[in-house]
Design a protein around this motif. Structure first.
Motif, mmCIF file in Angstrom:
data_model
loop_
_atom_site.group_PDB
_atom_site.id
_atom_site.type_symbol
_atom_site.label_atom_id
_atom_site.label_comp_id
_atom_site.label_asym_id
_atom_site.label_seq_id
_atom_site.Cartn_x
_atom_site.Cartn_y
_atom_site.Cartn_z
ATOM 1 N N ILE A 101 0.884 -1.347 -0.070
ATOM 2 C CA ILE A 101 0.111 0.035 0.212
ATOM 3 C C ILE A 101 0.849 1.206 -0.017
ATOM 4 N N GLY B 213 0.648 5.923 -0.290
ATOM 5 C CA GLY B 213 -0.144 6.982 -0.505
ATOM 6 C C GLY B 213 0.611 7.951 -1.335
ATOM 7 N N THR C 232 5.822 9.934 -0.320
ATOM 8 C CA THR C 232 6.880 10.909 0.305
ATOM 9 C C THR C 232 7.470 10.384 1.315
ATOM 10 N N ASN C 233 7.546 9.256 1.748
ATOM 11 C CA ASN C 233 8.320 8.657 2.679
ATOM 12 C C ASN C 233 8.747 7.341 2.573
ATOM 13 N N GLY D 143 4.646 14.446 11.981
ATOM 14 C CA GLY D 143 4.379 15.621 12.747
ATOM 15 C C GLY D 143 5.781 16.554 12.490
ATOM 16 N N ARG E 173 10.626 26.242 6.420
ATOM 17 C CA ARG E 173 10.787 24.942 5.502
ATOM 18 C C ARG E 173 11.647 25.265 4.315
HETATM 19 C C1 LIG Z 1 10.018 17.600 1.464
HETATM 20 C C2 LIG Z 1 9.488 16.617 2.574
HETATM 21 C C3 LIG Z 1 9.022 17.142 3.773
HETATM 22 C C4 LIG Z 1 8.736 16.274 4.687
HETATM 23 N N1 LIG Z 1 8.603 16.911 6.046
HETATM 24 C C5 LIG Z 1 7.908 16.234 7.053
HETATM 25 C C6 LIG Z 1 7.812 16.326 8.337
HETATM 26 O O1 LIG Z 1 7.986 17.809 8.684
HETATM 27 N N2 LIG Z 1 7.262 15.435 9.247
HETATM 28 C C7 LIG Z 1 6.974 14.175 8.823
HETATM 29 O O2 LIG Z 1 6.418 13.456 9.881
HETATM 30 N N3 LIG Z 1 7.012 13.791 7.556
HETATM 31 C C8 LIG Z 1 7.598 14.474 6.756
HETATM 32 N N4 LIG Z 1 7.859 14.195 5.534
HETATM 33 C C9 LIG Z 1 7.511 12.626 5.233
HETATM 34 C C10 LIG Z 1 6.130 12.554 4.753
HETATM 35 O O3 LIG Z 1 5.753 13.384 4.100
HETATM 36 C C11 LIG Z 1 5.315 11.840 5.909
HETATM 37 O O4 LIG Z 1 5.802 10.688 6.439
HETATM 38 C C12 LIG Z 1 3.775 11.426 5.296
HETATM 39 O O5 LIG Z 1 2.832 11.520 6.206
HETATM 40 C C13 LIG Z 1 3.741 10.214 4.406
HETATM 41 O O6 LIG Z 1 2.662 10.131 3.818
HETATM 42 P P1 LIG Z 1 2.571 9.376 2.266
HETATM 43 O O7 LIG Z 1 1.131 9.578 2.083
HETATM 44 O O8 LIG Z 1 3.324 9.807 1.462
HETATM 45 O O9 LIG Z 1 3.106 7.818 2.803
HETATM 46 P P2 LIG Z 1 3.698 7.069 1.796
HETATM 47 O O10 LIG Z 1 5.329 7.431 1.687
HETATM 48 O O11 LIG Z 1 3.152 6.477 0.447
HETATM 49 O O12 LIG Z 1 3.877 5.576 2.894
HETATM 50 C C14 LIG Z 1 4.375 5.774 3.943
HETATM 51 C C15 LIG Z 1 4.168 4.310 4.861
HETATM 52 O O13 LIG Z 1 2.780 4.525 5.277
HETATM 53 C C16 LIG Z 1 2.163 3.091 4.560
HETATM 54 N N5 LIG Z 1 0.692 3.682 4.003
HETATM 55 C C17 LIG Z 1 0.464 4.774 3.343
HETATM 56 N N6 LIG Z 1 -0.967 4.782 2.924
HETATM 57 C C18 LIG Z 1 -1.311 3.895 3.901
HETATM 58 C C19 LIG Z 1 -2.852 3.624 4.217
HETATM 59 N N7 LIG Z 1 -3.891 4.220 3.660
HETATM 60 N N8 LIG Z 1 -3.021 2.528 4.992
HETATM 61 C C20 LIG Z 1 -2.063 1.758 5.509
HETATM 62 N N9 LIG Z 1 -0.581 2.051 5.219
HETATM 63 C C21 LIG Z 1 -0.575 3.220 4.353
HETATM 64 C C22 LIG Z 1 2.936 3.006 3.549
HETATM 65 O O14 LIG Z 1 2.996 1.276 3.026
HETATM 66 C C23 LIG Z 1 4.357 3.127 3.891
HETATM 67 O O15 LIG Z 1 4.870 2.247 4.824
HETATM 68 C C24 LIG Z 1 8.431 14.887 4.513
HETATM 69 C C25 LIG Z 1 8.554 14.374 3.324
HETATM 70 C C26 LIG Z 1 8.933 15.315 2.203
HETATM 71 C C27 LIG Z 1 9.407 14.668 0.840
#
Ligand SMILES: Cc1cc2nc3c(=O)[nH]c(=O)nc-3n(C[C@H](O)[C@H](O)[C@H](O)COP(=O)(O)OP(=O)(O)OC[C@H]3O[C@@H](n4cnc5c(N)ncnc54)[C@H](O)[C@@H]3O)c2cc1C
Length: 303
Positions: free
Chosen positions: A65, A67, A70-71, A142, A214
């Motif tokens: 899975i 989203g 971004t992580n 966070g 940021r």
């Molecule tokens: C420029 C930049 C700045 C950032 N700053 C921060 C910050 O300040 N603080 C912070 O905490 N993070 C930050 N991040 C990281 C990221 O944005 C967060 O962790 C974000 O919440 C991840 O969401 P996503 O939808 O991109 O998850 P993804 O990267 O797609 O997935 C992350 C994890 O969650 C799981 N997952 C995703 N969606 C679901 C779902 N619906 N159900 C079950 N599992 C799921 C995936 O399997 C994976 O293990 C930053 C990233 C970037 C690129």
């Protein structure tokens, strides 16, 4: 190949236009890195999500899975089995008094903007975090001393067998950039948050200030995945990496940012292998110099 099987054909028939074979995962990660997914599905609603998940589970096919991507780091070899992207289609947001209900494919920034526009405080901290609600809840995203658990009341989950259930916040263990949901094979479908009345202009000012900081301190013009390592107790990963003299270190097209040492940027053609080698080198050097073992925040996904 999975794409030659009847499972794939059945998915194609059931969800026309939303299923593809060999999808380059670099199109779905903020790092712009990642090889092909055997099968890639982006459901248009929760019933489609349930159908795919239950189907994949029934056939014993590996499921990943994502989203907003971004992580995560996706290997250069790609992902075997089925990748489900929870994004547009599953991104409704609604507000009722001081509560916000958001589907997990909604951008965190959209939720924060909706709260701000309604004069609801509590999401200011998230200004500039680029992920979706599902990823944010699972990662306990966070910034600025607050994480999403502070706002969460309950979530709607989908089990691999295709059953929906509700979990309250008390039934989930949250920690710094982690939650018990990371070990749960269920999918976050929707989340309910509680906010509080706050002056719109003050919310806007605080969010703008967080964003400005940021832009000054993070290499946002390059593909990246946010912080690579979690901050160890009482210190920051960025300070340790910089003190180890690693700022600007490069392997292939992966580079430790010269602006923020806890970010690895993709200069153009970085591979997952480049990133992993740079992460390992950083971990080893910081351990050797300071006796502190940095733990990755970014998740390597896929089978
Ligand atoms: C420029 C930049 C700045 C950032 N700053 C921060 C910050 O300040 N603080 C912070 O905490 N993070 C930050 N991040 C990281 C990221 O944005 C967060 O962790 C974000 O919440 C991840 O969401 P996503 O939808 O991109 O998850 P993804 O990267 O797609 O997935 C992350 C994890 O969650 C799981 N997952 C995703 N969606 C679901 C779902 N619906 N159900 C079950 N599992 C799921 C995936 O399997 C994976 O293990 C930053 C990233 C970037 C690129």
């Amino acid at each position: 190949m999975l794409a030659d099987t009847t499972v794939y054909q059945e998915m194609l028939r059931a969800l026309p236009g939303r299923v593809s074979a060999g999808e380059p995962m670099k199109e779905h990660t903020s790092w712009r890195i990642g090889g092909p997914a055997d099968v890639f599905v982006q459901p248009a609603n929760r019933e489609e999500l349930r159908l795919v998940v239950a189907h994949v589970n029934q056939w014993g096919i590996p499921l990943t899975i994502i989203g907003a991507g971004t992580n995560i780091l996706v290997p250069d070899e790609g992902i075997r089995g089925v990748v489900v992207k929870v994004g547009s289609g599953l991104d409704r947001i609604s507000l009722q008094e001081h509560m916000i209900v958001a589907e997990s494919g909604a951008r965190l920034s959209r939720v924060a903007a909706a709260a701000r526009d309604a004069g609801l405080g509590g999401f200011e901290f998230s200004s500039g975090i680029p992920g979706n609600i599902g990823g944010a809840v699972v990662m306990n995203a966070g910034a600025n001393g607050v994480s999403i658990q502070a706002r969460l009341k309950k979530i709607l989950l989908l089990s691999p067998a295709g059953h929906f259930s509700i979990k309250t916040k008390d039934e989930i263990d949250f920690g710094y950039r982690t939650s018990s949901l990371q070990k749960d094979s269920s999918i976050v479908v929707e989340a309910l948050f509680s906010c509080f009345q706050k002056d719109k202009d003050r919310i806007k000012q605080e969010m703008d200030a967080f964003n400005r900081r940021r832009k000054k301190t993070q290499p946002l013009h390059y593909p990246c995945a946010g912080s690579i390592f979690k901050n160890p107790p009482g210190d920051t990963a960025g300070r340790l990496i910089e003190a180890a003299g690693l700022k600007g270190t490069r392997i292939g097209d992966a580079q430790i940012s010269t602006l923020h040492a806890n970010f690895i940027i993709n200069l153009g053609a970085a591979t997952a292998r480049d990133i992993m080698m740079l992460v390992e080198k950083t971990r080893e050097l910081v351990l050797e110099r300071f006796g502190i073992e940095l733990k990755p925040e970014v998740k390597v996904v896929g089978y």
